[in-house]
Design a protein around this motif. Structure first.
Motif, PDB file in Angstrom:
ATOM      1  N   UNK A  59       0.840  -1.206   0.000  1.00 22.64           N
ATOM      2  CA  UNK A  59       0.000   0.000   0.000  1.00 22.64           C
ATOM      3  C   UNK A  59       0.876   1.259   0.000  1.00 22.64           C
ATOM      4  N   UNK A  60       1.872   1.302   0.874  1.00 21.77           N
ATOM      5  CA  UNK A  60       2.741   2.483   0.975  1.00 21.77           C
ATOM      6  C   UNK A  60       3.508   2.719  -0.322  1.00 21.77           C
ATOM      7  N   UNK A  61       3.994   1.647  -0.925  1.00 24.55           N
ATOM      8  CA  UNK A  61       4.727   1.766  -2.180  1.00 24.55           C
ATOM      9  C   UNK A  61       3.821   2.332  -3.281  1.00 24.55           C
ATOM     10  N   UNK A  62       2.595   1.829  -3.365  1.00 25.85           N
ATOM     11  CA  UNK A  62       1.667   2.329  -4.386  1.00 25.85           C
ATOM     12  C   UNK A  62       1.329   3.801  -4.157  1.00 25.85           C
ATOM     13  N   UNK A  65       4.570   5.779  -5.244  1.00 27.00           N
ATOM     14  CA  UNK A  65       4.913   5.764  -6.669  1.00 27.00           C
ATOM     15  C   UNK A  65       3.807   6.329  -7.557  1.00 27.00           C
ATOM     16  N   UNK A  66       2.570   6.203  -7.127  1.00 29.18           N
ATOM     17  CA  UNK A  66       1.463   6.739  -7.916  1.00 29.18           C
ATOM     18  C   UNK A  66       1.170   8.193  -7.562  1.00 29.18           C
ATOM     19  N   UNK A  67       1.984   8.736  -6.653  1.00 31.77           N
ATOM     20  CA  UNK A  67       1.871  10.141  -6.246  1.00 31.77           C
ATOM     21  C   UNK A  67       0.427  10.524  -5.934  1.00 31.77           C
ATOM     22  N   UNK A  68      -0.169   9.739  -5.058  1.00 31.94           N
ATOM     23  CA  UNK A  68      -1.551   9.936  -4.624  1.00 31.94           C
ATOM     24  C   UNK A  68      -1.733  11.374  -4.154  1.00 31.94           C
ATOM     25  N   UNK A  69      -2.764  12.048  -4.656  1.00 31.01           N
ATOM     26  CA  UNK A  69      -2.994  13.453  -4.334  1.00 31.01           C
ATOM     27  C   UNK A  69      -3.622  13.678  -2.968  1.00 31.01           C
ATOM     28  N   UNK A  70      -4.530  12.812  -2.555  1.00 32.76           N
ATOM     29  CA  UNK A  70      -5.299  13.051  -1.341  1.00 32.76           C
ATOM     30  C   UNK A  70      -4.858  12.137  -0.206  1.00 32.76           C
TER      31      UNK A  70
END
Length: 188
Positions: A59-62, A65-70
């Motif tokens: 979860x943390x890696x995703x 790497x996906x540069x989650x905005x929220x």
């Protein structure tokens, strides 16, 4: 229950997100193997067991790497009987927020996973925003704002969500999760 949640929140507030790249890669490899098997019309396994640490690393890696905005962080604790607890760090900086919300918030929750017809939802939810108990509708306001930020259809914490990657069921125990798949035979 209140004391346990308070201790849980205290530990989460004091910790930084750290994850194992090796554990995250292990989960990605498992997912890839399952997808390949499904494309070939067969299933390599009926059950995958992941430790809490492996799941949190994935979860943390995703998120990173996906540069989650929220959602800047999601950490889970797994317990017997599909009970989970978690922390979500929410970043809504730059948004026009209701006065009761801050731009950066820690959301803590305790809930139970309910699985039905290849779908999952959280039931028996207890929600805390910065340590103060809140009603689920407050989370729906946050989801609405986040959905607008990402040009997505809003949803609710109480909605049913499709299980990914051919998962048919999920069961949790202390510190681990079992993901169950339909057993398929190789096509002739």
């Amino acid at each position: 229950m209140g004391t346990v949640l308070f201790l849980f929140f205290s530990v989460y507030l004091a910790s930084d997100v750290q994850y194992s790249l090796k554990e995250a890669q292990k989960v990605f490899q498992i997912i890839e193997d399952i997808q390949i098997a499904q494309m070939n019309g067969r299933m390599i396994t009926e059950r995958i067991v992941l430790s809490e640490s492996e799941l949190n690393s994935y979860i943390a890696y995703r998120i990173e790497t996906e540069k989650e905005e929220v959602m800047k962080e999601l950490s889970l604790k797994l317990f017997e009987g599909n009970r989970i607890e978690g922390k979500i760090l929410i970043d809504l900086r730059g948004q026009n927020l209701p006065k009761f919300l801050r731009p950066e918030m820690n959301l803590f929750f305790a809930a139970k996973l309910k699985i039905l017809n290849d779908k999952v939802r959280l039931v028996d939810r207890k929600m805390f925003l910065e340590g103060q108990r809140i009603q689920p509708m407050v989370i729906d306001v946050i989801i609405e704002i986040a959905s607008r930020m990402q040009n997505e259809e809003p949803s609710s914490m109480g909605d049913w969500y499709d299980l990914p990657y051919g998962i048919k069921n999920i069961k949790t125990q202390q510190g681990k999760a079992m993901f169950y798949f339909s057993k398929r035979k190789k096509s002739p």
